[in-house]
Design a protein around this motif. Structure first.
Motif, PDB file in Angstrom:
ATOM      1  N   PRO A  47      -4.601   7.301   0.274  1.00  0.00           N
ATOM      2  CA  PRO A  47      -5.262   7.803   1.466  1.00  0.00           C
ATOM      3  C   PRO A  47      -4.979   6.919   2.669  1.00  0.00           C
ATOM      4  O   PRO A  47      -5.009   5.692   2.589  1.00  0.00           O
ATOM      5  N   ASP A  50       1.227   7.004   5.376  1.00  0.00           N
ATOM      6  CA  ASP A  50       2.082   7.987   6.030  1.00  0.00           C
ATOM      7  C   ASP A  50       2.257   9.188   5.123  1.00  0.00           C
ATOM      8  O   ASP A  50       2.432   9.058   3.916  1.00  0.00           O
ATOM      9  N   ASP A  51       2.232  10.396   5.691  1.00  0.00           N
ATOM     10  CA  ASP A  51       2.316  11.600   4.881  1.00  0.00           C
ATOM     11  C   ASP A  51       3.705  11.850   4.319  1.00  0.00           C
ATOM     12  O   ASP A  51       3.891  12.751   3.524  1.00  0.00           O
ATOM     13  N   SER A 127      -4.413  11.919   1.537  1.00  0.00           N
ATOM     14  CA  SER A 127      -3.434  12.301   2.548  1.00  0.00           C
ATOM     15  C   SER A 127      -2.945  13.719   2.295  1.00  0.00           C
ATOM     16  O   SER A 127      -3.096  14.271   1.204  1.00  0.00           O
ATOM     17  N   GLN A 128      -2.312  14.305   3.302  1.00  0.00           N
ATOM     18  CA  GLN A 128      -1.751  15.647   3.142  1.00  0.00           C
ATOM     19  C   GLN A 128      -0.696  15.674   2.038  1.00  0.00           C
ATOM     20  O   GLN A 128      -0.628  16.618   1.243  1.00  0.00           O
TER      21      GLN A 128
END
Length: 235
Positions: A47, A50-51, A127-128
């Protein structure tokens, strides 16, 4: 954290045919000519990271296959499942599979769904890239196998040792079923059977969502991506 309640994610689940893998992402895999299978292949960022998903770990100990029988229930507020790994101290390692409704923000609408997984993983802060790596459509009834490549959520190969695998299922509203087992990763094969617990105990009367849960570890094994293809329908 971004609000995922209106996010639409087109997940990638694998069926039969020739492999198709999107660059820079890590997806669930299913292998042809075998019972229903999926693999969490490649890492997911922590979390706040960087995605952009990092490169898969190449020095993992082998492949863990977590198998189970799913019996879809004909009722509302049901059929959501999550599968994840913890270390022997109960520390969160990786989510392998989570049905897309809950994984993509459905927990805000139904906070009682898969509550142990959400608490253990801290999913609200995922994260995404991590959401997309685990989120998949609800599965049909039948036998399924989800693979773990031995990497943690950051893409690092985990050390040898004992790990806990869990499958939590939303049977009906706040009624849940939880299967828990342990598997040892090292230089020898291992296989185990998970134990079941209903939360609360009366949840067992709501139906049998999951059964026959177990895991097997094969040292040094990897899944051939040439056996993989994509499937993009589901929710």
């Amino acid at each position: 954290m971004p609000d995922r309640r209106i996010r639409v994610v087109v997940p990638l689940v694998v069926v039969t045919g020739v492999a198709t893998v999107a660059a820079g992402a890590h997806f669930g895999y299913q292998v042809p000519e075998r019972p229903q299978m999926s693999v969490a292949a490649g890492p997911s960022p922590a979390p706040g990271a960087d995605d952009a998903a990092p490169a898969p770990a190449t020095d993992t100990l082998g492949l863990v296959a977590v198998s189970y029988r799913l019996n879809r229930l004909p009722q509302l507020a049901s059929n959501q499942i999550a599968i994840w790994i913890e270390d022997e101290n109960g520390g969160y390692v990786r989510t392998l599979f989570a049905t897309s409704f809950t994984a993509n923000g459905g927990y805000a609408r139904r906070p009682m769904s898969l509550s142990l997984w959400r608490e253990t993983s801290g999913w609200e802060s995922a994260s995404q890239a991590e959401v997309e790596s685990a989120s998949r459509p609800a599965q049909p009834s039948g036998r399924h196998t989800v693979y773990w490549d031995g990497a943690d959520r950051d893409g690092r190969a985990v050390p040898a040792g004992r790990y806990t695998y869990r499958i939590e299922g939303n049977v009906r509203w706040e009624n849940r079923v939880l299967y828990t087992g342990t598997i040892t990763l090292g230089d020898r094969p291992d296989s185990t059977t998970a134990q079941v617990e209903y939360l609360p105990a009366a949840a067992e009367r709501e139906g049998t969502l999951l059964a026959d849960v177990g895991a097997a570890f094969t040292p040094g094994e990897t899944l051939d991506p040439a056996e993989v293809t994509t499937f993009t329908q589901g929710s």
